[in-house]
Design a protein around this motif. Structure first.
Motif, PDB file in Angstrom:
ATOM      1  N   ASP A 105       0.150   5.872   0.773  1.00 48.95           N
ATOM      2  CA  ASP A 105      -1.284   6.151   0.733  1.00 48.95           C
ATOM      3  C   ASP A 105      -2.092   4.950   1.210  1.00 48.95           C
ATOM      4  O   ASP A 105      -3.080   5.094   1.953  1.00 48.95           O
ATOM      5  CB  ASP A 105      -1.704   6.527  -0.695  1.00 48.95           C
ATOM      6  CG  ASP A 105      -1.185   7.890  -1.105  1.00 48.95           C
ATOM      7  OD1 ASP A 105      -0.759   8.652  -0.195  1.00 48.95           O
ATOM      8  OD2 ASP A 105      -1.187   8.182  -2.312  1.00 48.95           O
ATOM      9  N   GLY A 106      -1.679   3.771   0.780  1.00 50.65           N
ATOM     10  CA  GLY A 106      -2.393   2.566   1.211  1.00 50.65           C
ATOM     11  C   GLY A 106      -2.289   2.370   2.712  1.00 50.65           C
ATOM     12  O   GLY A 106      -3.269   1.988   3.378  1.00 50.65           O
ATOM     13  N   LEU A 107      -1.114   2.630   3.277  1.00 52.10           N
ATOM     14  CA  LEU A 107      -0.912   2.498   4.712  1.00 52.10           C
ATOM     15  C   LEU A 107      -1.780   3.498   5.480  1.00 52.10           C
ATOM     16  O   LEU A 107      -2.444   3.151   6.462  1.00 52.10           O
ATOM     17  CB  LEU A 107       0.568   2.708   5.040  1.00 52.10           C
ATOM     18  CG  LEU A 107       0.970   2.614   6.516  1.00 52.10           C
ATOM     19  CD1 LEU A 107       0.658   1.238   7.064  1.00 52.10           C
ATOM     20  CD2 LEU A 107       2.445   2.940   6.686  1.00 52.10           C
ATOM     21  N   GLU A 108      -1.789   4.740   5.028  1.00 55.47           N
ATOM     22  CA  GLU A 108      -2.576   5.765   5.708  1.00 55.47           C
ATOM     23  C   GLU A 108      -4.061   5.445   5.658  1.00 55.47           C
ATOM     24  O   GLU A 108      -4.790   5.645   6.636  1.00 55.47           O
ATOM     25  CB  GLU A 108      -2.307   7.131   5.085  1.00 55.47           C
ATOM     26  CG  GLU A 108      -0.918   7.670   5.405  1.00 55.47           C
ATOM     27  CD  GLU A 108      -0.663   9.027   4.761  1.00 55.47           C
ATOM     28  OE1 GLU A 108      -1.501   9.436   3.920  1.00 55.47           O
ATOM     29  OE2 GLU A 108       0.347   9.652   5.086  1.00 55.47           O
ATOM     30  N   GLU A 128      -5.329  -3.172   2.158  1.00 49.93           N
ATOM     31  CA  GLU A 128      -5.301  -1.846   1.543  1.00 49.93           C
ATOM     32  C   GLU A 128      -4.149  -1.713   0.554  1.00 49.93           C
ATOM     33  O   GLU A 128      -4.301  -1.147  -0.538  1.00 49.93           O
ATOM     34  CB  GLU A 128      -5.188  -0.782   2.639  1.00 49.93           C
ATOM     35  CG  GLU A 128      -5.392   0.641   2.156  1.00 49.93           C
ATOM     36  CD  GLU A 128      -6.819   0.874   1.675  1.00 49.93           C
ATOM     37  OE1 GLU A 128      -6.996   1.604   0.688  1.00 49.93           O
ATOM     38  OE2 GLU A 128      -7.756   0.301   2.266  1.00 49.93           O
ATOM     39  N   LEU A 129      -2.989  -2.253   0.904  1.00 51.25           N
ATOM     40  CA  LEU A 129      -1.824  -2.120   0.024  1.00 51.25           C
ATOM     41  C   LEU A 129      -1.999  -2.931  -1.263  1.00 51.25           C
ATOM     42  O   LEU A 129      -1.533  -2.516  -2.326  1.00 51.25           O
ATOM     43  CB  LEU A 129      -0.552  -2.565   0.753  1.00 51.25           C
ATOM     44  CG  LEU A 129      -0.068  -1.662   1.894  1.00 51.25           C
ATOM     45  CD1 LEU A 129       1.244  -2.191   2.457  1.00 51.25           C
ATOM     46  CD2 LEU A 129       0.112  -0.222   1.414  1.00 51.25           C
ATOM     47  N   GLU A 130      -2.627  -4.077  -1.154  1.00 51.40           N
ATOM     48  CA  GLU A 130      -2.841  -4.871  -2.360  1.00 51.40           C
ATOM     49  C   GLU A 130      -3.681  -4.087  -3.368  1.00 51.40           C
ATOM     50  O   GLU A 130      -3.393  -4.086  -4.567  1.00 51.40           O
ATOM     51  CB  GLU A 130      -3.542  -6.192  -2.016  1.00 51.40           C
ATOM     52  CG  GLU A 130      -2.623  -7.198  -1.349  1.00 51.40           C
ATOM     53  CD  GLU A 130      -3.369  -8.440  -0.916  1.00 51.40           C
ATOM     54  OE1 GLU A 130      -2.703  -9.457  -0.664  1.00 51.40           O
ATOM     55  OE2 GLU A 130      -4.620  -8.383  -0.815  1.00 51.40           O
ATOM     56  N   THR A 131      -4.667  -3.389  -2.867  1.00 52.39           N
ATOM     57  CA  THR A 131      -5.490  -2.565  -3.750  1.00 52.39           C
ATOM     58  C   THR A 131      -4.675  -1.419  -4.328  1.00 52.39           C
ATOM     59  O   THR A 131      -4.738  -1.114  -5.527  1.00 52.39           O
ATOM     60  CB  THR A 131      -6.699  -2.009  -2.992  1.00 52.39           C
ATOM     61  OG1 THR A 131      -7.437  -3.100  -2.464  1.00 52.39           O
ATOM     62  CG2 THR A 131      -7.582  -1.185  -3.915  1.00 52.39           C
TER      63      THR A 131
END
Length: 415
Positions: A173-176, A258-261
């Motif tokens: 989801d973070g990647l998208e 985004e992935l950190e979040t």
């Protein structure tokens, strides 16, 4: 007039008529040639171009064909360039019985001024034109479960195995989200003018290219990332390599944010057993591997491409752009663009002597000597050199010459 003089005039007239009847008609040979094409595009193996404009001089006059006012829409049919000005021009002339040729071609931004080839080029720059070289679709990037654990030591693999069903969707989801914000990567050229020029004359030819205010760049999430600035007056056959490593880093930075979040919001109670930073590094490593083809030069550019055909003949292309096969992994429509192709030559001299006939091989048998000369009418099937019509024409000319000689002889006797 004496009898001998009259007979001499008759024989001279007969010889002249025979020579005229036997001499073949010859077409004028060009003494100078030139042509130009402003833009040639090949998209998905389908070529299209702006047409060409050519000039030829036969020693007496210049003749031209094609259009020297090409329309940009005639060569695009897609989004390569929305606005701009194309130009292509060619001229030939004769000075002191020697042929000369010159040509120019190119592309400039909207508002550019078109000038004649004799003024040193085809275009004076206006506004910059943006050329869409490629679009890279990143939507296919994924974090793969089968490879995700390969980068961890056994302790982390054991700790992550029970929670992958929660971890991988969070990473995906973070990647998208990150890639949706970035959008597709646009690869562009920006230039004030891209044009070439060539000249050719007695035993010589030359070419040059002008590329003003030009650069290649990529847009990542609305941010321009410059790849390379193109030289204004490039040396012949200058090869420009564009490296998209900086673009890869831009993508990874956006994905990391985004992935950190996503990880902070999803792992929650797992932080005690899972090193979030190491999980993030592994996810980014996988994304980076899939972005690697971007670093293999998605676009390749050759400037001032010159092909010396002969001393008095040259072809010059201002800019030759190719989208390389590495881009296929990102579903890029492969494209090749040749901007500003000028061709000059060959040239020659008015009234230059014809090529000498080949000397017969002394080993060849001599041609048979005719034992008789046909005076009647041959048929086309007899194999006579001129056929029936030719023999009738020759016989009629001989008869007229003979009659003229007899009439002159009779008038001399009366005198």
């Amino acid at each position: 007039m004496t009898h001998r003089t009259a007979r001499g005039l008759a024989l001279t007239a007969t010889g002249t008529l025979i020579a005229l009847s036997a001499a073949p008609a010859t077409a004028a040979t060009p003494v100078a040639q030139a042509d130009a094409t402003a833009l040639t595009l090949t998209v998905a193996s389908t070529p299209t171009d702006s047409g060409s404009f050519s000039s030829t001089h036969d020693g007496d006059s210049e003749s031209t064909s094609g259009s020297d006012e090409p329309a940009l829409s005639a060569a695009t049919g897609q989004s390569f360039a929305q606005v701009g000005t194309l130009a292509q021009d060619a001229r030939t002339r004769v000075e002191q019985r020697q042929g000369y040729a010159e040509a120019c071609a190119g592309l400039a931004g909207d508002g550019a001024t078109v000038v004649g080839v004799g003024e040193g080029g085809c275009l004076t720059p206006g506004q910059n034109v943006r050329l869409n070289a490629a679009t890279v679709d990143l939507s296919g990037l994924r974090v793969l479960e089968s490879e995700f654990l390969a980068g961890f030591d056994q302790q982390l693999q054991d700790a992550l195995a029970p929670v992958l069903d929660q971890l991988l969707p969070a990473l995906t989801d973070g990647l998208e989200q990150a890639l949706t914000g970035l959008g597709d990567l646009g690869v562009f050229l920006d230039a004030g003018v891209i044009q070439s020029r060539c000249t050719a004359g007695p035993g010589t030819s030359a070419g040059s290219a002008q590329i003003a205010d030009a650069a290649a760049y990529v847009e990542v999430g609305g941010t321009r990332v410059d790849l390379v600035a193109l030289p204004v007056d490039p040396e012949p056959n200058t090869h420009v390599v564009t490296d998209l490593g900086a673009v890869t880093q831009e993508v990874l930075d956006a994905v990391r944010t985004e992935l950190e979040t996503a990880i902070d919001g999803t792992l929650g109670p797992l932080t005690a057993v899972v090193d979030g930073a190491e999980v993030l590094a592994e996810a980014l490593g996988q994304v980076g591997e899939q972005l690697a083809p971007l670093e293999d030069n998605v676009i390749d550019i050759l400037l001032n491409e010159q092909v010396q055909v002969a001393d008095d003949e040259i072809e010059v292309t201002a800019l030759d752009l190719s989208v390389l096969p590495a881009a296929q992994e990102f579903d890029v429509d492969l494209l090749r663009a040749e901007i500003g192709r000028s061709h000059c030559g060959p040239t020659g001299r008015v009234g230059a002597p014809a090529e000498p006939e080949a000397t017969p091989d002394p080993t060849d048998p001599p041609a048979p000597v005719p034992t008789s000369v046909p005076a009647g009418v041959e048929t086309a099937a007899s194999g006579g050199g001129m056929g029936a019509a030719g023999n009738l024409s020759l016989a009629a000319l001989l008869a007229l010459a003979g009659a003229a000689g007899v009439a002159s002889w009779r008038r001399s006797l009366r005198g």
